[in-house]
Enzyme design. Sequence first.
Site, PDB file in Angstrom:
ATOM      1  N   LYS A 285       0.841  -1.202   0.000  1.00 11.79           N
ATOM      2  CA  LYS A 285       0.000   0.000   0.000  1.00 11.79           C
ATOM      3  C   LYS A 285       0.881   1.259   0.000  1.00 11.79           C
ATOM      4  CE  LYS A 285      -3.794  -2.308  -0.084  1.00 11.79           C
ATOM      5  NZ  LYS A 285      -4.639  -2.945   0.912  1.00 11.79           N
ATOM      6  N   VAL A 286       0.232   2.404  -0.100  1.00  8.84           N
ATOM      7  CA  VAL A 286       0.986   3.660  -0.250  1.00  8.84           C
ATOM      8  C   VAL A 286       1.855   3.949   0.980  1.00  8.84           C
ATOM      9  CG1 VAL A 286       0.747   6.165  -0.542  1.00  8.84           C
ATOM     10  CG2 VAL A 286      -0.740   4.611  -1.816  1.00  8.84           C
TER      11      VAL A 286
END
Length: 386
Positions: free
Chosen positions: A189-190
């Site tokens: 994920k980011v």
Amino acid sequence: MSTAAERSDIPLFDLRLEPEDIEAVTETLRSGWLTMGPRIEAFEAAFAARLGVTHAIALSNGTAALHLAMLAAGVVPGDEVIVPSYTFVATANAAIYCGATPVFADILGRERPLIDPTEVQRLITSRTRAVVPVHFAGYAAAADELADLCAARGIALIEDAAHAPVGSLAGRSLGTIGLAGAFSFFSNKVLSVGEGGLLATDDDGVAARARSLRSHAMTTGTWSRHRGHADSYDVVGIGFNYRMDEPRAALASSRLGRLDEDVARRRALSCGYRERLRDVPGLILPFDDADVESSAAYVMPVMLERSSRRAEVRTVLRERHGIQTSVLYPAIHEFSAYRERMPGIHLPRTELAAGSEITIPLFPHMTEDQQDRVVEALTEVLAHGK
Ligand SMILES: *Cc1c(COP(=O)(O)O)cnc(C)c1O
């Protein structure tokens, strides 16, 4: 042109930690306090401040955040929770954990693969307790419109903001528009720490319930007992162990300091892709150019006009060009477990997107050379279409 053998492969995603991240974790390990302590508190405060939200509750993962958000919103057995099918399976699973039924709403289309508010409105019944839009790929779903729709009917809006730790809609942070927002810090994920999640809310009651359920509904936590604030506890409900640990919180705080930089780079790469892939025949680029700036640019999705070519296109990219791709997402209602549980569901726009999508490489330290290779390979393979 070099051959694939001479070049290194381009991964879909690549995680790079900096020395300061490693230092933050080792310092935590040396401290001897490994869970639910000052680093969790510091990360929660920093994340809440960034979002502009009152409460941020760090959790073991994003699925736990969705589960607790639904429980805190009062989702009980027999209820219905409206979710997209074009998302990761966790969005729907969380409703089932609560004994509720996920009700799948179609997306707007391949150009905008986000939950369709008109479909949501059509699916609302007297049993609907919550609506859960997903900010797919880090791009804002119509959470404002849905918030109005839900408010008018006393339904909770819960944002699945797993893709969007950054990003806004009309000036409001994604994940703060509804009653609660669920974030994920999973590896790809980011903002990633391996496994981790967070529930954000402005609602004091939701926050209190989530904090309690995170740790077995015990009336006091380990940290407060450690500091001598309490020497016993009661258990006032059936909760879970959904706690985050201190090394992950330290890593999350350390990486949070570079989040804006990372996302700026993701957006620049996304704009670069859009500019160069815009006129490639046979390709649909979801979202509008103007959406990139307010997104988290979590992934770069492209859709093939002709979904029948997807397997071949992905194979050529991988085998001839050394480019890794993925599919976000297969539709949930088409998975075996869901077909068995709720057969006969058809969502034409979701099925079309799920059959056409290819996620191409995107990560903050992706080089221009790597991006050139992806663009050229995709252009070439589509030009030689059958
Ligand atoms: C990753 C993800 C989740 C679940 O998060 P975990 O941290 O992996 O549990 C939920 N929803 C979406 C859309 C996701 O991408």
